[in-house]
Design an enzyme around this catalytic site. Sequence first.
Site, short mmCIF file in Angstrom:
data_model
loop_
_atom_site.label_atom_id
_atom_site.label_comp_id
_atom_site.label_asym_id
_atom_site.label_seq_id
_atom_site.Cartn_x
_atom_site.Cartn_y
_atom_site.Cartn_z
N CYS A 96 -0.98 5.70 6.50
CA CYS A 96 -1.90 5.28 7.51
C CYS A 96 -1.07 4.90 8.87
O CYS A 96 -0.46 3.74 8.71
CB CYS A 96 -3.00 4.42 7.24
SG CYS A 96 -4.00 5.17 5.81
N ARG A 124 -20.20 -3.69 15.05
CA ARG A 124 -19.29 -4.97 15.15
C ARG A 124 -18.18 -4.96 15.89
O ARG A 124 -17.46 -3.77 15.85
CB ARG A 124 -18.92 -5.26 13.60
CG ARG A 124 -18.04 -6.56 13.52
CD ARG A 124 -17.92 -6.90 12.16
NE ARG A 124 -18.82 -6.39 11.24
CZ ARG A 124 -18.71 -5.65 10.20
NH1 ARG A 124 -17.67 -5.05 9.98
NH2 ARG A 124 -19.77 -5.31 9.39
N CYS A 141 -16.03 -10.63 3.62
CA CYS A 141 -15.24 -9.20 3.29
C CYS A 141 -14.10 -9.69 2.47
O CYS A 141 -13.16 -10.14 3.19
CB CYS A 141 -15.06 -8.92 4.70
SG CYS A 141 -16.47 -8.71 5.89
N CYS A 171 -19.15 -8.41 1.23
CA CYS A 171 -18.67 -7.04 1.55
C CYS A 171 -17.21 -6.68 0.87
O CYS A 171 -16.36 -7.58 0.94
CB CYS A 171 -18.46 -6.69 2.96
SG CYS A 171 -18.06 -5.20 3.61
N CYS A 192 0.84 -1.14 0.01
CA CYS A 192 -0.02 0.10 0.18
C CYS A 192 0.84 1.37 -0.09
O CYS A 192 1.73 1.49 0.83
CB CYS A 192 -0.89 0.07 1.21
SG CYS A 192 -2.07 1.35 1.22
N CYS A 232 -20.60 0.42 4.68
CA CYS A 232 -20.09 -0.04 5.98
C CYS A 232 -19.16 0.94 6.49
O CYS A 232 -18.05 1.05 5.70
CB CYS A 232 -19.63 -1.20 5.81
SG CYS A 232 -18.52 -2.07 7.14
N CYS A 243 -1.25 1.22 10.16
CA CYS A 243 -1.52 0.04 9.47
C CYS A 243 -0.16 -0.70 9.35
O CYS A 243 0.95 0.19 8.62
CB CYS A 243 -2.24 0.35 8.13
SG CYS A 243 -2.45 -1.11 7.03
#
Length: 340
Positions: free
Chosen positions: A83, A285, A123, A155, A79, A215, A86
């Site tokens: 962030c 969740r 997901c 998802c 990526c 979501c 992460c």
Amino acid sequence: MREQAEGRAEAVSTGMKWGDLADKALSGEQLTLAEGLSVLEAGDDEVLPLLHAAFQVRKHYYGRKVKLNMILNAKSGLCPEDCGYCSQSIVSTASVPKYTLLDKETLLAGAREAVNRHAGTYCIVAAGRGPTERELGQVIDAVREIRDTMPLKICACLGLLSEEQADRLQDAGVHRYNHNLNTSRENYKSITTTHSYDQRVETVERVKRSGMSPCSGVIVGMGETPEELVETAFALRELDADSIPINFLNPIPGTPLADKQLTRPLQALKTLALFRFICPSKEIRVAGGRELNLRSLQPMALYAANSLFVGDYLTTEGQAVDADHQLIADMGFEIEMCAL
């Protein structure tokens, strides 16, 4: 801020009855900032009555059913975003698997495993700023076959989307798209600089316009103030997110947030109650970091939350699936076997 503090002090001094907040939530009325803060700042000896009140709201909308979700890390460690939480980001030095998007058969195998785990929602998550044309096509191809052969809600979580990409995913049969706000607008720049809070909001809005279910959730414990956490809950209510994952930061060595403290288990339970009161009818969740932050109090989370991830997360291990099934049964709850 002075008026907010005074309002909070008044709520606490008058002996806040948590049942009043439950009644307010069930009537569709939004909590005030002072009321939200009173939940987060409640004494630890208030946790049981607080959860009892939250359960009245949870029970009204979901009874004793628990929705199960399973994540597949479909593309890992590549990526370009920064962030701070992460382990897959460009600024992370954590040792994580690195691979391009998994092939169709592996995505299908993940869906079959979700069925085996009694997860109603599967997901498909891919690290990155947003999907390439090839990646989007691969996901769409797999989704179409999953829809034709398995009773799963699908998802996708592929990063920032254009209107056209959102429409194509919806046309292929993706039920839900995840794109978390993660933290407050005020705290966002201290967490991520390669994209903005507003870009995340825009993606959630595009998801809604496409017809997919939105979501979006948070990561608690990234240096946000209590006020900012309440404001993020308000923002998710305003966005009308159908499913709200509440992650508790797992401070991974090698990431910029590695030195952050874990959220105390009792504080994590107060946070879940807060989101139930502010977003009463939504799927709340308990997500990443649940095992590490809630520890032995994990079962108590089900009095406010009605959904869990089962199995591993993206780059961190989760609890054994059988242990989660047993936890649910021991608490007198019941797995929702089909989310469709």
